[in-house]
Scaffold this active site. Structure first.
Site, PDB file in Angstrom:
ATOM      1  N   ARG A 163      81.524 -84.446  80.582  1.00 52.90           N
ATOM      2  CA  ARG A 163      82.595 -83.467  80.306  1.00 52.90           C
ATOM      3  C   ARG A 163      83.437 -83.915  79.108  1.00 52.90           C
ATOM      4  O   ARG A 163      84.657 -83.734  79.093  1.00 52.90           O
ATOM      5  CB  ARG A 163      83.504 -83.273  81.537  1.00 52.90           C
ATOM      6  CG  ARG A 163      82.819 -82.732  82.776  1.00 52.90           C
ATOM      7  CD  ARG A 163      82.317 -81.309  82.561  1.00 52.90           C
ATOM      8  NE  ARG A 163      81.815 -80.708  83.782  1.00 52.90           N
ATOM      9  CZ  ARG A 163      80.536 -80.758  84.185  1.00 52.90           C
ATOM     10  NH1 ARG A 163      79.617 -81.384  83.465  1.00 52.90           N
ATOM     11  NH2 ARG A 163      80.171 -80.167  85.303  1.00 52.90           N
ATOM     12  N   SER A 233      85.121 -75.955  88.448  1.00 53.27           N
ATOM     13  CA  SER A 233      85.723 -77.192  88.983  1.00 53.27           C
ATOM     14  C   SER A 233      87.050 -77.412  88.272  1.00 53.27           C
ATOM     15  O   SER A 233      87.092 -77.457  87.037  1.00 53.27           O
ATOM     16  CB  SER A 233      84.830 -78.401  88.685  1.00 53.27           C
ATOM     17  OG  SER A 233      83.577 -78.258  89.294  1.00 53.27           O
ATOM     18  N   GLU A 328      89.796 -80.986  84.615  1.00 50.78           N
ATOM     19  CA  GLU A 328      88.786 -80.562  83.636  1.00 50.78           C
ATOM     20  C   GLU A 328      89.292 -79.333  82.887  1.00 50.78           C
ATOM     21  O   GLU A 328      89.042 -79.165  81.688  1.00 50.78           O
ATOM     22  CB  GLU A 328      87.480 -80.233  84.380  1.00 50.78           C
ATOM     23  CG  GLU A 328      86.414 -79.658  83.471  1.00 50.78           C
ATOM     24  CD  GLU A 328      85.174 -79.182  84.237  1.00 50.78           C
ATOM     25  OE1 GLU A 328      84.616 -79.949  85.030  1.00 50.78           O
ATOM     26  OE2 GLU A 328      84.781 -78.022  84.010  1.00 50.78           O
TER      27      GLU A 328
HETATM   28  P1  FAD Z   1      87.151 -71.382  76.735  1.00 51.31           P
HETATM   29  O1  FAD Z   1      87.674 -71.536  78.124  1.00 51.31           O
HETATM   30  O2  FAD Z   1      87.399 -70.116  76.042  1.00 51.31           O
HETATM   31  O3  FAD Z   1      87.694 -72.588  75.854  1.00 51.31           O
HETATM   32  C1  FAD Z   1      87.731 -73.902  76.360  1.00 51.31           C
HETATM   33  C2  FAD Z   1      88.385 -74.827  75.318  1.00 51.31           C
HETATM   34  O4  FAD Z   1      87.558 -74.906  74.167  1.00 51.31           O
HETATM   35  C3  FAD Z   1      89.737 -74.330  74.817  1.00 51.31           C
HETATM   36  O5  FAD Z   1      90.533 -75.459  74.584  1.00 51.31           O
HETATM   37  C4  FAD Z   1      89.387 -73.622  73.516  1.00 51.31           C
HETATM   38  O6  FAD Z   1      90.472 -73.593  72.610  1.00 51.31           O
HETATM   39  C5  FAD Z   1      88.258 -74.473  72.995  1.00 51.31           C
HETATM   40  N1  FAD Z   1      87.302 -73.670  72.208  1.00 51.31           N
HETATM   41  C6  FAD Z   1      86.638 -72.577  72.618  1.00 51.31           C
HETATM   42  N2  FAD Z   1      85.790 -72.141  71.671  1.00 51.31           N
HETATM   43  C7  FAD Z   1      85.919 -72.978  70.627  1.00 51.31           C
HETATM   44  C8  FAD Z   1      85.290 -73.086  69.337  1.00 51.31           C
HETATM   45  N3  FAD Z   1      84.352 -72.216  68.958  1.00 51.31           N
HETATM   46  N4  FAD Z   1      85.639 -74.097  68.528  1.00 51.31           N
HETATM   47  C9  FAD Z   1      86.595 -74.998  68.915  1.00 51.31           C
HETATM   48  N5  FAD Z   1      87.229 -74.955  70.108  1.00 51.31           N
HETATM   49  C10 FAD Z   1      86.899 -73.958  70.960  1.00 51.31           C
HETATM   50  N6  FAD Z   1      81.358 -76.089  83.256  1.00 51.31           N
HETATM   51  C11 FAD Z   1      80.339 -76.973  83.361  1.00 51.31           C
HETATM   52  O7  FAD Z   1      80.220 -77.898  82.538  1.00 51.31           O
HETATM   53  N7  FAD Z   1      79.408 -76.882  84.364  1.00 51.31           N
HETATM   54  C12 FAD Z   1      79.462 -75.918  85.294  1.00 51.31           C
HETATM   55  O8  FAD Z   1      78.614 -75.863  86.182  1.00 51.31           O
HETATM   56  C13 FAD Z   1      80.513 -74.954  85.211  1.00 51.31           C
HETATM   57  N8  FAD Z   1      80.607 -73.972  86.123  1.00 51.31           N
HETATM   58  C14 FAD Z   1      81.621 -73.057  86.033  1.00 51.31           C
HETATM   59  C15 FAD Z   1      81.679 -72.039  86.980  1.00 51.31           C
HETATM   60  C16 FAD Z   1      82.691 -71.092  86.920  1.00 51.31           C
HETATM   61  C17 FAD Z   1      82.745 -70.007  87.951  1.00 51.31           C
HETATM   62  C18 FAD Z   1      83.659 -71.153  85.883  1.00 51.31           C
HETATM   63  C19 FAD Z   1      84.727 -70.109  85.787  1.00 51.31           C
HETATM   64  C20 FAD Z   1      83.614 -72.168  84.938  1.00 51.31           C
HETATM   65  C21 FAD Z   1      82.600 -73.141  85.013  1.00 51.31           C
HETATM   66  N9  FAD Z   1      82.505 -74.194  84.089  1.00 51.31           N
HETATM   67  C22 FAD Z   1      81.460 -75.093  84.161  1.00 51.31           C
HETATM   68  C23 FAD Z   1      83.499 -74.318  82.999  1.00 51.31           C
HETATM   69  C24 FAD Z   1      83.202 -73.410  81.781  1.00 51.31           C
HETATM   70  O9  FAD Z   1      82.202 -72.492  82.093  1.00 51.31           O
HETATM   71  C25 FAD Z   1      82.753 -74.237  80.571  1.00 51.31           C
HETATM   72  O10 FAD Z   1      83.730 -75.180  80.230  1.00 51.31           O
HETATM   73  C26 FAD Z   1      82.486 -73.332  79.347  1.00 51.31           C
HETATM   74  O11 FAD Z   1      81.812 -74.063  78.350  1.00 51.31           O
HETATM   75  C27 FAD Z   1      83.758 -72.750  78.773  1.00 51.31           C
HETATM   76  O12 FAD Z   1      83.394 -71.813  77.774  1.00 51.31           O
HETATM   77  P2  FAD Z   1      84.431 -70.732  77.261  1.00 51.31           P
HETATM   78  O13 FAD Z   1      83.800 -70.004  76.143  1.00 51.31           O
HETATM   79  O14 FAD Z   1      84.908 -69.905  78.387  1.00 51.31           O
HETATM   80  O15 FAD Z   1      85.594 -71.693  76.734  1.00 51.31           O
HETATM   81  N1  EPU Z   2      81.747 -81.552  98.651  1.00 52.93           N
HETATM   82  C1  EPU Z   2      82.461 -81.563  99.833  1.00 52.93           C
HETATM   83  N2  EPU Z   2      83.356 -80.564 100.015  1.00 52.93           N
HETATM   84  C2  EPU Z   2      83.575 -79.584  99.111  1.00 52.93           C
HETATM   85  C3  EPU Z   2      82.849 -79.593  97.904  1.00 52.93           C
HETATM   86  C4  EPU Z   2      81.923 -80.599  97.689  1.00 52.93           C
HETATM   87  O1  EPU Z   2      82.295 -82.443 100.666  1.00 52.93           O
HETATM   88  O2  EPU Z   2      84.416 -78.722  99.376  1.00 52.93           O
HETATM   89  C5  EPU Z   2      80.715 -82.577  98.432  1.00 52.93           C
HETATM   90  C6  EPU Z   2      79.321 -81.950  98.556  1.00 52.93           C
HETATM   91  O3  EPU Z   2      78.883 -81.902  99.880  1.00 52.93           O
HETATM   92  C7  EPU Z   2      78.469 -82.868  97.720  1.00 52.93           C
HETATM   93  C8  EPU Z   2      79.453 -83.371  96.672  1.00 52.93           C
HETATM   94  O4  EPU Z   2      80.767 -83.079  97.113  1.00 52.93           O
HETATM   95  O5  EPU Z   2      78.014 -83.945  98.483  1.00 52.93           O
HETATM   96  C9  EPU Z   2      79.210 -82.771  95.281  1.00 52.93           C
HETATM   97  O6  EPU Z   2      79.309 -81.348  95.356  1.00 52.93           O
HETATM   98  P1  EPU Z   2      78.450 -80.378  94.407  1.00 52.93           P
HETATM   99  O7  EPU Z   2      77.041 -80.794  94.370  1.00 52.93           O
HETATM  100  O8  EPU Z   2      78.795 -78.994  94.803  1.00 52.93           O
HETATM  101  O9  EPU Z   2      79.004 -80.681  92.963  1.00 52.93           O
HETATM  102  P2  EPU Z   2      80.487 -80.809  92.420  1.00 52.93           P
HETATM  103  O10 EPU Z   2      80.791 -82.253  92.187  1.00 52.93           O
HETATM  104  O11 EPU Z   2      81.448 -80.026  93.248  1.00 52.93           O
HETATM  105  C10 EPU Z   2      79.641 -80.671  89.955  1.00 52.93           C
HETATM  106  C11 EPU Z   2      80.196 -80.111  88.680  1.00 52.93           C
HETATM  107  C12 EPU Z   2      79.923 -78.623  88.609  1.00 52.93           C
HETATM  108  C13 EPU Z   2      78.411 -78.415  88.616  1.00 52.93           C
HETATM  109  C14 EPU Z   2      77.842 -79.016  89.899  1.00 52.93           C
HETATM  110  C15 EPU Z   2      76.333 -78.969  89.913  1.00 52.93           C
HETATM  111  C16 EPU Z   2      82.082 -81.457  87.964  1.00 52.93           C
HETATM  112  C17 EPU Z   2      83.556 -81.586  87.890  1.00 52.93           C
HETATM  113  N3  EPU Z   2      81.625 -80.367  88.592  1.00 52.93           N
HETATM  114  O12 EPU Z   2      80.348 -80.058  91.016  1.00 52.93           O
HETATM  115  O13 EPU Z   2      80.430 -78.118  87.388  1.00 52.93           O
HETATM  116  O14 EPU Z   2      78.091 -77.051  88.559  1.00 52.93           O
HETATM  117  O15 EPU Z   2      78.242 -80.414  90.014  1.00 52.93           O
HETATM  118  O16 EPU Z   2      75.826 -79.883  88.978  1.00 52.93           O
HETATM  119  O17 EPU Z   2      81.375 -82.305  87.455  1.00 52.93           O
HETATM  120  C18 EPU Z   2      82.438 -77.237  86.412  1.00 52.93           C
HETATM  121  O18 EPU Z   2      82.431 -78.223  85.672  1.00 52.93           O
HETATM  122  O19 EPU Z   2      83.294 -76.319  86.319  1.00 52.93           O
HETATM  123  C19 EPU Z   2      81.416 -77.126  87.449  1.00 52.93           C
HETATM  124  C20 EPU Z   2      81.368 -76.121  88.324  1.00 52.93           C
END
Ligand code: FAD
Ligand code: EPU
Length: 349
Positions: A163, A233, A328
């Protein structure tokens, strides 16, 4: 270049919280970005490049100009070994992943359904289910805001981490990402070691199977921002020393952690869950009742509700485990980026 003064940002970020900005402009070319930065009446105002707003909380009215990324286009080349994709920064990431799978191009399917723009993927090096953006990134093209010149950074130069990347550190506020390049090996190797993906049969599995499985898991586990505002997250999984983890494990035998170099990455969701915080609310903000790492807007949350809830969660985790959670989600204040510590300091003073 479409310009809207005094805009409500609610539809422009996935927390869907009422918050205004001084002006909003949609940019669809590098020239639009340069023009917005050079516009004389905006010279003194802070600027924020925004993708889909899926990793952002506006903590108060933003007294600056929000640029919405609408740079579009995908080009594809290939040789015997690789697919090469050049993608403009405003392309929708989840659609791009789906497009790759439909074209028979494997390699990004584990990153299905991560909301956001392609140009935002490098910033926190998006990751899920055993794959990170850095694993497929060939280069990132950036516009330097001092010289207004574009430059190509190699994947190595982006200094990717968990991240993390150079865009959150040395290049923070110095560049705008305008496009990315991905290099995907035609000798596709499935990545199925993460949790529920293990059930897939490695002998017969295809990119489409992995894509479908990831979509299934995510749809069941994570709240849909179109229904319940959230930013994924809220906190990062903390990485702690092995000694500290061993001590915690004696006290909490079922604590969840994974090796991360010489250290251990602890599941923050588990820590929050075991503090009995699932469903805990402050105003309209709530710890998701099923997924403790996600904070949600139940409908009428204010940014202050989310901040107070996040502070409460962090304080509980610190009291119980002596682990400091780092958020994050990025916080944008009145005219600059802020964080929980800065906001707390201001309230306490
Ligand atoms: P924004 O939220 O619009 O911007 C984020 C930051 O980047 C801001 O500071 C912005 O100013 C800057 N920025 C944006 N675009 C640019 C650019 N072109 N140049 C310079 N700076 C810029 N993240 C994960 O890593 N793994 C996951 O599994 C994951 N799951 C998610 C699930 C959900 C339901 C949600 C809502 C979010 C999740 N995220 C996850 C977080 C998010 O999807 C990522 O961080 C994504 O890359 C953000 O993209 P965005 O375009 O929405 O960025
Ligand atoms: N867990 C609990 N309780 C909860 C949630 C999770 O006990 O309420 C435990 C689960 O049972 C599991 C562990 O925590 O043993 C990890 O959970 P999970 O596999 O769901 O992953 P996570 O750590 O919650 C991370 C990333 C996600 C990404 C998933 C899958 C971060 C901060 N989050 O989530 O990314 O999608 O793994 O790879 O690293 C994001 O960054 O926004 C995001 C959604």
């Amino acid at each position: 270049m479409q310009l809207i003064p005094d805009t409500n940002l609610k539809p422009y970020h996935t927390f869907s919280i009422e918050q205004y900005c001084h002006a909003l402009v949609e940019v669809s070319s590098v020239k639009d970005i340069v023009d917005a930065y050079n516009r004389s009446e905006w010279q003194a105002l802070p600027k924020l490049m925004l993708g889909k707003g899926s990793n952002l909380l506006f903590t108060e009215k933003f007294e600056g100009v929000v640029l919405i990324n609408r740079l579009k286009g995908i080009s594809h080349n290939e040789d015997d070994q690789f697919h090469y994709l050049h993608i403009e920064g405003g392309e929708d990431w989840p659609s791009l992943v789906k497009w790759c799978v439909n074209q028979g191009i494997g390699g990004v399917e584990n990153l299905a359904m991560i909301p956001g723009c392609a140009g935002s993927a490098p910033i926190q090096n998006i990751g899920a289910y055993g794959l990170e953006f850095q694993d497929v990134c060939e280069y990132v093209d950036v516009l330097y805001l001092d010289s207004m010149e574009t430059k190509r950074l190699s994947s190595l130069e982006c200094q990717f981490g968990y991240r993390d990347s150079i865009f959150k550190r040395e290049l923070f506020e110095k560049v705008v990402i305008v496009s990315i390049g991905m290099k995907l090996n035609k000798q596709w190797k499935p990545i199925t070691h993460y949790g529920p993906l293990k059930a897939l049969d490695s002998a017969t599995v295809t990119p489409e199977h992995v894509f479908d499985a990831v979509c299934d898991i995510r749809s069941n586990k994570l709240p849909d921002p179109r229904v319940q505002g959230n930013a994924g997250s809220f906190f990062k999984n903390p990485v702690i020393a092995k000694d500290q983890f061993d001590q915690l494990q004696q006290q909490f035998p079922d604590i969840v952690g994974y090796p991360s170099g010489d250290e251990i990455k602890v599941a923050a969701g588990w820590l929050i869950d075991r503090c009995d915080l699932k469903g805990f609310s402050v105003g309209g903000a709530q710890v998701h009742p099923m997924q403790a790492l996600v904070l949600i807007n139940t409908g009428e949350a204010t940014a202050e509700d989310v901040v107070c809830l996040a502070q409460h969660v962090r304080q509980q985790i610190w009291s119980k485990y002596a682990i400091a959670l780092e958020h994050e989600v990025r916080f944008m204040g009145q005219n600059q980026e802020t964080d929980l510590d800065t906001i707390k300091g201001r309230v306490d003073a």
